[in-house]
Design a protein around this motif. Structure first.
Motif, PDB file in Angstrom:
ATOM      1  N   ASN A  22     -16.451 -13.937  53.241  1.00  0.00           N
ATOM      2  CA  ASN A  22     -15.632 -14.898  52.503  1.00  0.00           C
ATOM      3  C   ASN A  22     -16.202 -16.294  52.740  1.00  0.00           C
ATOM      4  O   ASN A  22     -16.103 -16.851  53.832  1.00  0.00           O
ATOM      5  N   ASP A  23     -16.812 -16.881  51.703  1.00  0.00           N
ATOM      6  CA  ASP A  23     -17.427 -18.202  51.823  1.00  0.00           C
ATOM      7  C   ASP A  23     -16.463 -19.337  51.491  1.00  0.00           C
ATOM      8  O   ASP A  23     -16.849 -20.515  51.533  1.00  0.00           O
ATOM      9  N   ASN A  24     -15.225 -19.022  51.148  1.00  0.00           N
ATOM     10  CA  ASN A  24     -14.235 -20.061  50.829  1.00  0.00           C
ATOM     11  C   ASN A  24     -13.729 -20.707  52.124  1.00  0.00           C
ATOM     12  O   ASN A  24     -13.167 -20.031  52.981  1.00  0.00           O
ATOM     13  N   LYS A  25     -13.928 -22.013  52.242  1.00  0.00           N
ATOM     14  CA  LYS A  25     -13.542 -22.711  53.470  1.00  0.00           C
ATOM     15  C   LYS A  25     -12.049 -23.004  53.539  1.00  0.00           C
ATOM     16  O   LYS A  25     -11.524 -23.257  54.634  1.00  0.00           O
ATOM     17  N   ASP A  26     -11.359 -23.009  52.411  1.00  0.00           N
ATOM     18  CA  ASP A  26      -9.935 -23.340  52.412  1.00  0.00           C
ATOM     19  C   ASP A  26      -9.083 -22.261  51.748  1.00  0.00           C
ATOM     20  O   ASP A  26      -7.954 -22.521  51.368  1.00  0.00           O
ATOM     21  N   LYS A  27      -9.645 -21.044  51.620  1.00  0.00           N
ATOM     22  CA  LYS A  27      -8.917 -19.957  50.964  1.00  0.00           C
ATOM     23  C   LYS A  27      -9.126 -18.655  51.724  1.00  0.00           C
ATOM     24  O   LYS A  27     -10.260 -18.246  51.962  1.00  0.00           O
ATOM     25  N   SER A  28      -8.054 -18.017  52.079  1.00  0.00           N
ATOM     26  CA  SER A  28      -8.127 -16.667  52.642  1.00  0.00           C
ATOM     27  C   SER A  28      -8.006 -15.656  51.503  1.00  0.00           C
ATOM     28  O   SER A  28      -7.665 -16.022  50.369  1.00  0.00           O
ATOM     29  N   ILE A  29      -8.289 -14.401  51.800  1.00  0.00           N
ATOM     30  CA  ILE A  29      -8.326 -13.369  50.752  1.00  0.00           C
ATOM     31  C   ILE A  29      -7.479 -12.178  51.179  1.00  0.00           C
ATOM     32  O   ILE A  29      -7.573 -11.704  52.318  1.00  0.00           O
ATOM     33  N   LYS A  30      -6.682 -11.699  50.260  1.00  0.00           N
ATOM     34  CA  LYS A  30      -5.922 -10.465  50.465  1.00  0.00           C
ATOM     35  C   LYS A  30      -6.500  -9.397  49.548  1.00  0.00           C
ATOM     36  O   LYS A  30      -6.451  -9.526  48.331  1.00  0.00           O
ATOM     37  N   TYR A  31      -7.056  -8.342  50.136  1.00  0.00           N
ATOM     38  CA  TYR A  31      -7.684  -7.272  49.375  1.00  0.00           C
ATOM     39  C   TYR A  31      -6.667  -6.169  49.082  1.00  0.00           C
ATOM     40  O   TYR A  31      -5.859  -5.811  49.943  1.00  0.00           O
ATOM     41  N   GLY A  32      -6.773  -5.622  47.886  1.00  0.00           N
ATOM     42  CA  GLY A  32      -6.070  -4.393  47.601  1.00  0.00           C
ATOM     43  C   GLY A  32      -6.894  -3.227  48.118  1.00  0.00           C
ATOM     44  O   GLY A  32      -7.889  -3.408  48.838  1.00  0.00           O
ATOM     45  N   ALA A  33      -6.506  -2.021  47.786  1.00  0.00           N
ATOM     46  CA  ALA A  33      -7.294  -0.854  48.186  1.00  0.00           C
ATOM     47  C   ALA A  33      -8.692  -0.952  47.576  1.00  0.00           C
ATOM     48  O   ALA A  33      -8.840  -1.260  46.392  1.00  0.00           O
ATOM     49  N   VAL A  34      -9.725  -0.710  48.393  1.00  0.00           N
ATOM     50  CA  VAL A  34     -11.116  -0.775  47.936  1.00  0.00           C
ATOM     51  C   VAL A  34     -11.579   0.654  47.670  1.00  0.00           C
ATOM     52  O   VAL A  34     -11.653   1.471  48.591  1.00  0.00           O
ATOM     53  N   LEU A  35     -11.900   0.951  46.410  1.00  0.00           N
ATOM     54  CA  LEU A  35     -12.288   2.297  46.003  1.00  0.00           C
ATOM     55  C   LEU A  35     -13.808   2.393  45.903  1.00  0.00           C
ATOM     56  O   LEU A  35     -14.446   1.576  45.222  1.00  0.00           O
ATOM     57  N   PHE A  36     -14.387   3.409  46.550  1.00  0.00           N
ATOM     58  CA  PHE A  36     -15.831   3.626  46.537  1.00  0.00           C
ATOM     59  C   PHE A  36     -16.154   4.945  45.846  1.00  0.00           C
ATOM     60  O   PHE A  36     -15.434   5.936  46.002  1.00  0.00           O
ATOM     61  N   THR A  37     -17.262   4.943  45.112  1.00  0.00           N
ATOM     62  CA  THR A  37     -17.791   6.176  44.523  1.00  0.00           C
ATOM     63  C   THR A  37     -19.262   6.288  44.900  1.00  0.00           C
ATOM     64  O   THR A  37     -19.998   5.299  44.898  1.00  0.00           O
ATOM     65  N   PHE A  38     -19.679   7.506  45.224  1.00  0.00           N
ATOM     66  CA  PHE A  38     -21.062   7.790  45.591  1.00  0.00           C
ATOM     67  C   PHE A  38     -21.592   8.883  44.668  1.00  0.00           C
ATOM     68  O   PHE A  38     -20.921   9.900  44.453  1.00  0.00           O
ATOM     69  N   ALA A  39     -22.783   8.658  44.122  1.00  0.00           N
ATOM     70  CA  ALA A  39     -23.414   9.635  43.223  1.00  0.00           C
ATOM     71  C   ALA A  39     -24.901   9.677  43.533  1.00  0.00           C
ATOM     72  O   ALA A  39     -25.489   8.693  43.994  1.00  0.00           O
ATOM     73  N   ILE A  40     -25.524  10.812  43.271  1.00  0.00           N
ATOM     74  CA  ILE A  40     -26.951  10.975  43.541  1.00  0.00           C
ATOM     75  C   ILE A  40     -27.710  11.026  42.226  1.00  0.00           C
ATOM     76  O   ILE A  40     -27.237  11.594  41.237  1.00  0.00           O
ATOM     77  N   PHE A  41     -28.869  10.371  42.192  1.00  0.00           N
ATOM     78  CA  PHE A  41     -29.700  10.353  40.992  1.00  0.00           C
ATOM     79  C   PHE A  41     -30.482  11.660  40.885  1.00  0.00           C
ATOM     80  O   PHE A  41     -31.136  12.087  41.833  1.00  0.00           O
TER      81      PHE A  41
END
Length: 227
Positions: free
Chosen positions: A70-89
């Motif tokens: 987080n590069d914001n010096k005056d702002k914090s961040i609230k994340y929702g659920a972070v969804l990841f997907t993995f696939a193979i080429f």
């Protein structure tokens, strides 16, 4: 005398208007700087697929480590659920799903970097595809690439006062994996940005160069014949 008084009133009015406009401009600039947000940088630090190295032991877990800055010096961040997907080429444009993972919602302070570990279960069919791809890579002395993508929604908190509207955050990258160890090849972190889900083709580049060279050669012969 009346002319002097009228001129003085006009001067004061102009000063008042200028001061008002200047104040409004400074206020607008302050609000813009206050409400302006920079999205966090998401970097994949490590990726490990044991199924590449132990296909007969039914190791069906994929492990990964993530860095969010987080590069914001005056702002914090609230994340929702972070969804990841993995696939193979399977080739330059075709992928097959490997696994999905979810990181629970969390909070990140101003100018902070957060590290998150995660894991995902690779289904039997995905594990079989991964093993076949790794085996083919070893035989052909090629490379194994995994497509990693994420999506979430974040809210920025201005100091400790209020939250601004939600923002959608997405990204991805093509990650090369060692077919023998099952680990990410690149030692440094890989930024999960807006990279398209496609691999570069050296063969396509070579064909393009060949066509361009052939075109220049034909043009040269044509001009030589008629000059």
């Amino acid at each position: 005398m009346h002319a002097c008084m009228a001129q003085e009133r006009n001067t004061n009015c102009c000063r008042c208007c200028f001061g008002t406009l200047l104040s409004l401009g400074l206020t607008a600039a302050f609000l813009w700087l206050t409400l302006r947000t920079s999205p966090p940088k998401c970097t994949l630090q490590s990726l490990y697929l044991p199924s590449f190295t132990s296909p007969h032991h039914k190791n069906d877990t994929l492990f990964f480590n993530l860095s969010l800055q987080n590069d914001n010096k005056d702002k914090s961040i609230k994340y929702g659920a972070v969804l990841f997907t993995f696939a193979i080429f399977l080739d330059n444009t075709t992928t097959r799903p490997l696994a999905n993972a979810t990181l629970e919602p969390f909070y990140q302070g101003r100018s902070k970097t957060t590290r998150k570990w995660g894991s995902a279960r690779v289904p039997r069919d995905g594990r079989a595809i991964a093993n076949r791809s790794a085996d083919a890579t070893v035989r052909n002395n090629g490379k194994v690439f995994v497509r990693v993508e994420f999506r979430t929604r974040v809210r920025y908190k201005i100091w400790t006062l209020f939250y601004v509207k939600r923002q959608r955050l997405v990204g991805g990258a093509n990650v090369e994996v060692n077919a023998s160890s099952g680990e990410k090849v690149e030692p440094k972190g890989i930024r999960l940005g807006e990279m398209p889900p496609r691999l570069g083709s050296q063969a396509a580049k070579a064909r393009s160069c060949y066509v361009a060279f052939l075109g220049v050669l034909v043009t040269g012969l044509f001009l030589t014949a008629f000059t």
